[in-house]
Design a protein around this motif. Structure first.
Motif, short mmCIF file in Angstrom:
data_model
loop_
_atom_site.label_atom_id
_atom_site.label_comp_id
_atom_site.label_asym_id
_atom_site.label_seq_id
_atom_site.Cartn_x
_atom_site.Cartn_y
_atom_site.Cartn_z
N LYS A 242 0.83 -1.21 0.00
CA LYS A 242 0.00 0.00 0.00
C LYS A 242 0.86 1.25 0.00
O LYS A 242 0.54 2.25 -0.66
N LYS B 78 -9.28 7.75 -2.31
CA LYS B 78 -8.89 6.39 -2.70
C LYS B 78 -7.66 5.93 -1.92
O LYS B 78 -7.61 4.81 -1.40
N ASP C 91 -7.67 3.03 0.97
CA ASP C 91 -6.85 1.87 0.68
C ASP C 91 -5.94 1.54 1.86
O ASP C 91 -5.71 0.38 2.20
N ASP D 231 -16.34 4.34 -2.39
CA ASP D 231 -14.99 4.71 -2.81
C ASP D 231 -14.61 6.12 -2.41
O ASP D 231 -13.50 6.58 -2.73
N SER E 276 -6.12 -4.78 2.27
CA SER E 276 -6.90 -4.15 1.19
C SER E 276 -7.73 -5.20 0.48
O SER E 276 -7.37 -6.36 0.37
N THR F 259 -8.37 -4.94 -2.62
CA THR F 259 -7.88 -4.96 -4.01
C THR F 259 -6.41 -5.27 -4.00
O THR F 259 -5.70 -5.04 -3.05
#
Length: 556
Positions: free
Chosen positions: A399, A460, A464, A489, A553, A555
């Motif tokens: 990250k 974002k 995250d 988001d 996360s 993603t």
């Protein structure tokens, strides 16, 4: 009476010896299997009958060939004539449908079976019919390994100085040819490596290592397991380790019993081992050699019958002598027992005390084992936590790398915009268009675009890094003051202000510059949120403690 005498004689020993208890358990297991021999044979016959019924219900030639193959596997070490019958049927049917695969497979197996029956030249003639150019890798291995076994059996049969060395050399060459085609993924691979180490490399220590690996990988119900144990018995016996020799002979014999292997060698070797090393158990040796002879007759192996018959008289004669001696001892023991009754009483008391002591020791040992087990469990938990933390650290680094990239992207974007703006300013000044330049620079559209881009990327990046921030922030607010997100988001203005405070930006003026608001507006937002907080006085300090552990996360 005989058992009572033996028990009394054991009590006369100055100390009690427990060595060889594992071997004794193996003996007991083998004796139980021998006692239930008929049940094992009946179960085997049921499996065979089921396969035979399948032949009458399916007319497909390939299915018939597959069933013949299964029946051969069942009969291979169970009954010679029946195994040969289904090999011949397989050869005949494969010739009719011109299937070279099943034809070659059955011919190779027939040759090996002929060698088991002592028909060595016939076995060689049979296997010479195989066209090796049509064989795949497994068949090539089976082809060369069968030739290895044929010449090995032939060499053992000759047992002379003229033919035996020649046949052993041929067997060695065929085993060398077979090994490159051996399937290294098969559980029996280590067994074959052991055979190679014995017959080709003549390295008994390497062979032992392979056989030991084989019995660890193979199930005890496997025929290869019994064969590896038999090989290990010979390996240890050649070095004079008689305890290991007997242990692996017992394991091999047990495996043969469980598999209904009538073409066995371990049981008769075990009988001869007992005959040579333990004269006190000649009744056991006599039982084993008699069972081996019955198995050989059942299998219809003429050579094995002749071989066992040559060994049987010596064991039977010694057994008869032992029985006579035991009868004399029994008569003497009747007199001795009456004199030993008092000693027996003291011995029983002593044994009870020793048993209690042993029980206490076992309880202590069990307690220590439980404590060790708990410590191991705690260690596993700690290892699991450490692995989780390591994974979390890796995720955090990933990250951070994305945040660094985001920062670089924003810098690059604004540097490019500054360059573009600088070029615009120069051009307008040169063109004496200052009024238009001032108007363009004062346009709110440019500022709104910059703000939107920054805020979107900030949301974002922050979510995250801290995916649970909005949930934890709501936990600090009263139920009617919780902030509802319009988008998963993005953040609301209130959440962005608190996010900047979480990152260490506390001054309203700094927050205002970053969020494109006036300081008063930021102050108002902060005041409203404090009013909705559960703990108003310490609200912003608590915000700074949110998300201490960076979450994973969603993603990649």
């Amino acid at each position: 009476m005989r058992k009572l005498l033996l028990y009394v004689l054991l009590l006369l020993l100055p100390t009690t010896t427990f060595a060889g208890s594992d071997t004794e358990q193996l003996r007991q297991k083998l004796d139980k299997l021998l006692a239930h021999r008929n049940s094992l044979i009946n179960a085997k016959n049921k499996d065979i009958k089921r396969l035979k019924r399948y032949l009458t219900t399916n007319g497909n030639a390939i299915n018939h060939l597959q069933t013949y193959e299964q029946l051969y596997e069942e009969y291979y070490v169970f009954q010679f004539d029946s195994a040969m019958t289904y090999l011949d049927k397989g050869i005949q049917l494969s010739q009719q449908i011109k299937n070279s695969y099943y034809y070659n497979t059955n011919v190779i197996r027939k040759a090996e079976l002929l060698s088991i029956g002592g028909l060595y030249s016939e076995a060689v003639n049979e296997i010479e019919q195989v066209d090796t150019t049509l064989l795949d890798r497994p068949q090539r291995f089976e082809y060369y390994f069968s030739l290895f076994r044929i010449y090995t059996y032939w060499a053992d049969f000759c047992n002379d100085k003229t033919y035996t060395p020649t046949y052993r050399e041929r067997a060695k060459n065929y085993l060398t040819k077979a090994m490159p085609y051996c399937d290294e993924t098969a559980k029996s691979y280590e067994y074959y490596c052991g055979e190679y180490a014995v017959f080709v490399l003549n390295n008994h220590m390497e062979a032992r290592a392979h056989y030991l690996k084989a019995i660890k990988q193979l199930p005890s119900s496997s025929r290869y397991y019994a064969m590896a144990c038999f090989a290990l018995s010979g390996n240890y016996g050649s070095e004079g380790d008689t305890e290991k020799q007997e242990e692996y002979l017992l394991l091999s014999s047990i495996g043969d019993m469980e598999n209904c292997t009538m073409e066995n060698f371990a049981l008769q070797n075990l009988a001869m081992y007992i005959f040579e090393h333990n004269k006190d158990e000649l009744d056991r040796a006599q039982q084993y050699i008699q069972t081996a002879l019955e198995d050989a007759r059942f299998y219809n192996n003429r050579l094995r019958i002749i071989e066992i018959s040559s060994k049987l008289p010596a064991i039977v004669s010694s057994y008869q002598q032992t029985l006579n001696q035991r009868n004399k001892v029994q008569m003497t023991a009747i007199i001795v027992i009456s004199l030993l009754l008092l000693f027996l009483l003291f011995a029983v008391v002593y044994i009870v005390k020793q048993t209690k002591r042993l029980s206490l020791q076992q309880q202590k040992l069990q307690l220590n084992n439980n404590q060790l087990s708990n410590l191991n469990t705690q260690q596993k938990q700690l290892n699991t936590q450490l692995n989780d933390l390591n994974a979390l650290l890796v995720d955090t680094n990933r990250k951070r790398e994305r945040l660094a990239k985001l920062y670089i992207d924003l810098c690059a974007k604004y540097i490019a915009r500054l360059k573009k703006q600088q070029t615009l300013v120069k051009r307008k000044i040169k063109a004496n268009q200052t009024t238009e330049l001032l108007s363009q620079l004062s346009s709110e559209r440019l500022s709104e675009e910059d703000a939107a881009t920054f805020l979107s990327r900030f949301d974002k990046a922050f979510l995250d890094l801290y995916p649970d921030f909005t949930e934890e922030l709501n936990n600090l607010l009263l139920p009617d003051g919780k902030i509802q997100n319009k988008s998963n988001d993005g953040l609301t203005t209130e959440q962005r202000i608190m996010a900047l405070i979480r990152l260490g930006v506390k001054e309203s003026s700094e927050i205002a510059d970053l969020l494109f608001y006036s300081p008063q507006t930021i102050y108002n937002y902060r005041s409203v949120l404090k009013g909705k907080a559960v703990n108003k006085e310490t609200f912003e300090e608590e915000v700074m403690t949110l998300c201490r552990v960076i979450g994973k996360s969603n993603t990649n």
